[in-house]
Design a protein around this motif. Structure first.
Motif, mmCIF file in Angstrom:
data_model
loop_
_atom_site.group_PDB
_atom_site.id
_atom_site.type_symbol
_atom_site.label_atom_id
_atom_site.label_comp_id
_atom_site.label_asym_id
_atom_site.label_seq_id
_atom_site.Cartn_x
_atom_site.Cartn_y
_atom_site.Cartn_z
ATOM 1 N N THR A 24 33.579 49.384 45.907
ATOM 2 C CA THR A 24 33.902 48.776 45.088
ATOM 3 C C THR A 24 35.208 47.842 45.696
ATOM 4 O OG1 THR A 24 33.879 50.494 43.668
ATOM 5 C CG2 THR A 24 35.355 48.771 43.277
ATOM 6 N N ILE A 25 35.038 46.761 45.708
ATOM 7 C CA ILE A 25 36.274 45.659 46.002
ATOM 8 C C ILE A 25 36.783 45.302 44.862
ATOM 9 C CG2 ILE A 25 36.133 43.145 47.898
ATOM 10 C CD1 ILE A 25 33.511 43.562 49.005
ATOM 11 N N SER A 26 37.762 44.909 44.796
ATOM 12 C CA SER A 26 38.870 44.421 43.977
ATOM 13 C C SER A 26 40.094 43.722 44.071
ATOM 14 C CB SER A 26 39.343 45.526 43.654
ATOM 15 O OG SER A 26 39.918 46.555 43.805
ATOM 16 N N VAL A 27 40.017 43.141 43.668
ATOM 17 C CA VAL A 27 41.810 42.142 43.500
ATOM 18 C C VAL A 27 42.367 43.569 43.492
ATOM 19 C CG1 VAL A 27 43.068 41.067 42.415
ATOM 20 C CG2 VAL A 27 41.006 40.642 42.784
ATOM 21 N N GLU A 28 43.687 43.452 44.669
ATOM 22 C CA GLU A 28 44.262 44.257 44.860
ATOM 23 C C GLU A 28 45.845 44.112 44.173
ATOM 24 O OE1 GLU A 28 44.674 43.775 49.417
ATOM 25 O OE2 GLU A 28 42.983 44.492 49.285
ATOM 26 N N ASN A 29 46.175 42.829 43.510
ATOM 27 C CA ASN A 29 47.491 42.546 42.868
ATOM 28 C C ASN A 29 47.176 41.932 41.680
ATOM 29 O OD1 ASN A 29 46.816 40.571 44.188
ATOM 30 N ND2 ASN A 29 49.094 39.906 44.335
ATOM 31 N N PRO A 30 45.680 42.394 40.915
ATOM 32 C CA PRO A 30 45.234 41.120 39.393
ATOM 33 C C PRO A 30 46.645 40.955 38.664
ATOM 34 C CG PRO A 30 45.008 43.805 39.905
ATOM 35 C CD PRO A 30 45.762 43.794 40.883
ATOM 36 N N ILE A 47 31.666 38.885 36.118
ATOM 37 C CA ILE A 47 33.511 38.779 35.628
ATOM 38 C C ILE A 47 33.899 39.953 35.880
ATOM 39 C CG2 ILE A 47 34.425 38.034 33.990
ATOM 40 C CD1 ILE A 47 31.803 36.373 33.366
ATOM 41 N N GLY A 48 34.965 39.625 36.200
ATOM 42 C CA GLY A 48 35.773 40.896 36.472
ATOM 43 C C GLY A 48 37.002 41.004 37.515
ATOM 44 N N SER A 49 37.655 41.965 37.677
ATOM 45 C CA SER A 49 38.573 42.149 38.857
ATOM 46 C C SER A 49 37.830 42.466 40.089
ATOM 47 C CB SER A 49 39.969 42.447 38.086
ATOM 48 O OG SER A 49 40.440 43.743 37.861
ATOM 49 N N PHE A 50 36.974 43.182 39.553
ATOM 50 C CA PHE A 50 36.768 43.570 40.499
ATOM 51 C C PHE A 50 34.583 43.601 41.098
ATOM 52 C CE2 PHE A 50 35.862 46.705 36.996
ATOM 53 C CZ PHE A 50 34.540 47.705 37.685
ATOM 54 N N VAL A 51 33.894 43.740 42.113
ATOM 55 C CA VAL A 51 32.721 44.157 41.951
ATOM 56 C C VAL A 51 32.115 45.230 42.667
ATOM 57 C CG1 VAL A 51 32.421 42.276 43.982
ATOM 58 C CG2 VAL A 51 30.414 42.428 42.561
ATOM 59 N N ASN A 52 30.695 45.831 42.503
ATOM 60 C CA ASN A 52 30.040 46.759 42.680
ATOM 61 C C ASN A 52 29.338 46.125 44.224
ATOM 62 O OD1 ASN A 52 32.138 48.899 42.608
ATOM 63 N ND2 ASN A 52 30.098 48.717 40.348
ATOM 64 N N VAL A 53 30.016 47.270 45.870
ATOM 65 C CA VAL A 53 28.913 46.350 47.065
ATOM 66 C C VAL A 53 27.775 47.870 46.784
ATOM 67 C CG1 VAL A 53 28.336 45.210 48.196
ATOM 68 C CG2 VAL A 53 30.710 44.116 47.608
#
Length: 92
Positions: A24-30, A47-53
């Protein structure tokens, strides 16, 4: 009036194992004042503050944050996802 650009961070590069689980890659300070849209190397959006790779899904990913206060200010960050295999240890 000068409206600030969205301020957020993501770590790059990332590593996904081809013979392992998804990451999971996410925005660190959403920020709650931003909408986030991710784009994968094939042009699909999430759409969202993370994506699964998943395995075998390396490449360049982008995330764009847009302010929700009506100014429409955006900022895009690019994340390099490198594919790898799990290391094997051999004895000589």
């Amino acid at each position: 009036i000068v409206n600030p650009l969205p301020d957020f961070q993501v770590t790059t590069p990332q590593i996904v194992c081809n013979n392992g689980p998804s990451i999971t890659i996410s925005v660190e300070n959403p920020g709650d004042i931003y909408d986030y849209v991710w784009t994968d190397p094939d042009g699909n959006t999430v759409i969202g503050s993370f994506v699964n790779v998943g395995p075998n899904q390396g490449g360049l990913y982008t995330v764009t944050a847009t302010t929700t206060n009506g100014t429409g200010c955006t900022r895009t960050r690019t994340i390099q996802v490198n594919e790898s295999i799990i290391a094997t240890i051999t004895q000589d």
